[in-house]
Design an enzyme around this catalytic site. Structure first.
Site, short mmCIF file in Angstrom:
data_model
loop_
_atom_site.label_atom_id
_atom_site.label_comp_id
_atom_site.label_asym_id
_atom_site.label_seq_id
_atom_site.Cartn_x
_atom_site.Cartn_y
_atom_site.Cartn_z
N GLU A 92 0.81 -1.21 0.00
CA GLU A 92 0.00 0.00 0.00
C GLU A 92 0.85 1.26 0.00
O GLU A 92 2.00 1.27 0.44
CB GLU A 92 -0.95 0.01 1.19
CG GLU A 92 -0.28 0.07 2.52
CD GLU A 92 -1.28 -0.19 3.65
OE1 GLU A 92 -1.78 -1.31 3.72
OE2 GLU A 92 -1.52 0.72 4.44
N CYS A 105 3.36 8.43 0.93
CA CYS A 105 4.05 7.51 1.83
C CYS A 105 4.20 6.18 1.10
O CYS A 105 3.21 5.58 0.69
CB CYS A 105 3.22 7.36 3.10
SG CYS A 105 3.89 6.15 4.24
N CYS A 112 7.63 -7.02 7.27
CA CYS A 112 8.84 -6.37 7.78
C CYS A 112 9.58 -7.33 8.70
O CYS A 112 8.96 -7.95 9.56
CB CYS A 112 8.45 -5.09 8.53
SG CYS A 112 9.89 -4.23 9.20
N CYS A 116 8.40 -4.99 15.09
CA CYS A 116 8.09 -4.21 16.30
C CYS A 116 6.75 -4.71 16.86
O CYS A 116 5.82 -4.96 16.09
CB CYS A 116 8.02 -2.72 15.98
SG CYS A 116 9.56 -2.12 15.27
N CYS A 119 3.38 -2.97 15.82
CA CYS A 119 3.16 -2.57 14.41
C CYS A 119 2.51 -3.67 13.59
O CYS A 119 2.92 -4.83 13.63
CB CYS A 119 4.51 -2.20 13.80
SG CYS A 119 4.41 -1.86 12.03
N ASN A 290 -1.76 4.40 16.86
CA ASN A 290 -2.98 4.08 16.16
C ASN A 290 -3.29 2.62 16.49
O ASN A 290 -2.57 1.73 16.05
CB ASN A 290 -2.69 4.29 14.67
CG ASN A 290 -3.91 4.25 13.84
OD1 ASN A 290 -5.02 4.38 14.33
ND2 ASN A 290 -3.72 4.05 12.56
N CYS A 332 -0.17 2.88 7.96
CA CYS A 332 0.29 2.12 6.81
C CYS A 332 0.57 0.70 7.27
O CYS A 332 1.16 0.49 8.32
CB CYS A 332 1.56 2.76 6.25
SG CYS A 332 1.60 2.70 4.49
N1 SAH Z 1 10.03 0.77 9.31
C1 SAH Z 1 10.19 2.16 9.43
C2 SAH Z 1 9.17 2.98 8.70
C3 SAH Z 1 7.76 2.50 8.69
S1 SAH Z 1 6.71 2.84 10.03
C4 SAH Z 1 10.26 2.57 10.87
O1 SAH Z 1 9.93 1.77 11.73
O2 SAH Z 1 10.68 3.69 11.11
C5 SAH Z 1 6.63 4.61 10.20
C6 SAH Z 1 6.45 5.03 11.64
O3 SAH Z 1 5.16 4.65 12.13
C7 SAH Z 1 7.46 4.39 12.58
O4 SAH Z 1 7.95 5.35 13.48
C8 SAH Z 1 6.64 3.34 13.28
O5 SAH Z 1 7.16 2.99 14.52
C9 SAH Z 1 5.30 4.00 13.39
N2 SAH Z 1 4.17 3.08 13.59
C10 SAH Z 1 4.04 1.82 13.16
N3 SAH Z 1 2.83 1.33 13.50
C11 SAH Z 1 2.19 2.32 14.16
C12 SAH Z 1 0.89 2.46 14.75
N4 SAH Z 1 0.04 1.46 14.73
N5 SAH Z 1 0.58 3.64 15.30
C13 SAH Z 1 1.45 4.67 15.30
N6 SAH Z 1 2.68 4.60 14.77
C14 SAH Z 1 3.04 3.44 14.21
FE1 SF4 Z 2 8.94 -2.69 10.59
FE2 SF4 Z 2 6.74 -1.68 11.64
FE3 SF4 Z 2 8.95 -1.81 13.08
FE4 SF4 Z 2 8.82 -0.07 11.07
S1 SF4 Z 2 7.58 -0.06 12.92
S2 SF4 Z 2 10.51 -1.45 11.56
S3 SF4 Z 2 7.54 -1.24 9.62
S4 SF4 Z 2 7.79 -3.56 12.28
#
Ligand code: SAH
Ligand code: SF4
Length: 346
Positions: A92, A105, A112, A116, A119, A290, A332
């Site tokens: 997406e 974006c 991934c 995390c 996420c 989120n 995302c």
């Molecule tokens: N993998 C990269 C970029 C993608 S996520 C990273 O981790 O930086 C972009 C940002 O959104 C990151 O800071 C991530 O921690 C945050 N993020 C991921 N899932 C989220 C959620 N459900 N609510 C808020 N922030 C989130």
């Molecule tokens: Fe991967 Fe989500 Fe962690 Fe970003 S926040 S590194 S997309 S698992």
């Protein structure tokens, strides 16, 4: 099928191809115009090319490898495009208008590998890396929707961009080079979970991209509760890499900080984060969590605003978007997750 694609073809690739096909070199220039200035990936619409050459392009190159599958809109004008890839996977991209500017974006991986705990993107691990052309085609789907290039691009979609470095770098070369798409690297942000070797590779590219680092915590213990050990680096090493980035590239780094209730949203954490941001000349991007159905919770709005105020009072530049649930780029990964769930439930 050939594995070379139109969207990441260089001028040399195209010159070689047209010469192999017995066509004059200027045809390569015409194809370049269509692909990189008119954002057209369908040879059938390249009307100034001979019909036979259009056909050859289609058989010898991967042309439009992906297609738009679903558009979903959030109340604040954010639009998400779910894009089907040739192998049936989906990725997406998100279109985010803000005042007079539009940001795209983009995603770099399917799933991934960092995983995390909070996420949606990381929940199923890594499926595969995206190809450079699949990254560029996301941009093209966005352009088709918007009618023009975006003002900014953020690599904050699905995946850890710096773990798909070579494909990311190949896509960025096409996106930034004046002969190709020609966007300024100063308008492109690369977000990383803090993958230190990747930050040094980015420094080696020597282009003024904006580096955004997902810090999320001011101590390693709290961070360990958010990011699995496998790909997690100590905060001190990440900060050193950020300092090196600023010195070598000459751009301020952004710290992303996803606010999670009861975990990293205390006033004490805000004070520490402010000190860190000042010491390392960083801006802060506060992302209220989120909720994705995991055990983590978004802090109440009052706590979010208090956290921001502490940073601002310390003189730190803070970005904060307060829209709720599913409306921000941080969501995302969720559309793809829903799509996967639907496929499993069927
Ligand atoms: N993998 C990269 C970029 C993608 S996520 C990273 O981790 O930086 C972009 C940002 O959104 C990151 O800071 C991530 O921690 C945050 N993020 C991921 N899932 C989220 C959620 N459900 N609510 C808020 N922030 C989130
Ligand atoms: Fe991967 Fe989500 Fe962690 Fe970003 S926040 S590194 S997309 S698992």
């Amino acid at each position: 099928m050939s594995s070379k694609a139109l969207a990441d073809s260089t001028y040399t690739d195209l010159k070689d191809l047209v010469s192999k096909l017995g066509q004059p070199a200027f045809r390569a220039g015409q194809i370049m115009e269509w692909v990189f200035k008119a954002y057209e990936l369908n040879p059938d619409r390249m009307l100034n090319l001979p019909v036979k050459l259009r056909g050859e392009l289609k058989t010898r190159l991967i042309c439009a490898s992906s297609r738009l599958k679903e558009i979903s809109r959030a109340g604040d004008k954010t639009t998400k495009l779910l894009i089907s890839l040739a192998d049936g996977e989906a990725v997406e991209m998100v279109i985010i208008p803000a005042r007079d500017r539009v940001t795209f974006c983009l995603s770099t991986q399917l799933g991934c590998p960092v995983g995390c705990y909070f996420c949606a993107s990381g929940a199923g691990g890594l499926v595969r890396n995206l190809e450079a052309y699949e990254i560029i085609e996301q941009l093209y789907h966005g352009i088709a929707h918007l009618g023009r290039l975006p003002d900014n691009i953020v690599f904050m979609g699905i995946g850890e961009a710096l773990l798909n470095f070579d494909k990311l770098a190949a896509a960025l070369r096409i996106i930034c080079h004046a002969d190709y798409i020609g966007m300024s690297p100063r308008r492109i942000t690369i977000s990383t979970s803090g993958y230190v070797p990747g930050i040094y590779r980015l420094i080696e590219l020597g282009r003024p991209f904006i580096l955004a680092v997902s810090l999320h915590a001011v101590d390693d213990e709290t961070r360990a509760g958010l990011i699995p050990e496998k790909l997690r680096y100590p905060i001190a090493e990440i900060l050193r890499a950020c300092d090196d980035y600023e010195t070598e590239i000459g751009r301020m780094v952004t710290f992303e900080y996803t606010l999670l209730a009861g975990i990293n949203d205390s006033a004490a954490a805000a004070e520490k984060l402010a000190a860190m941001a000042r010491k390392h000349h960083a801006k802060i991007n506060l992302i209220p969590y989120n909720e994705t159905g995991k055990e983590f919770k978004r802090p109440p709005e009052i706590d979010i605003l208090n956290f921001r105020d502490i940073l601002e009072r310390a003189g730190v530049t803070v970005m904060l978007r307060l829209e709720k649930g599913g409306k921000v780029a941080a969501a995302c990964g969720q559309l793809r997750a829903q799509h996967l769930k639907k496929a499993i439930d069927k």
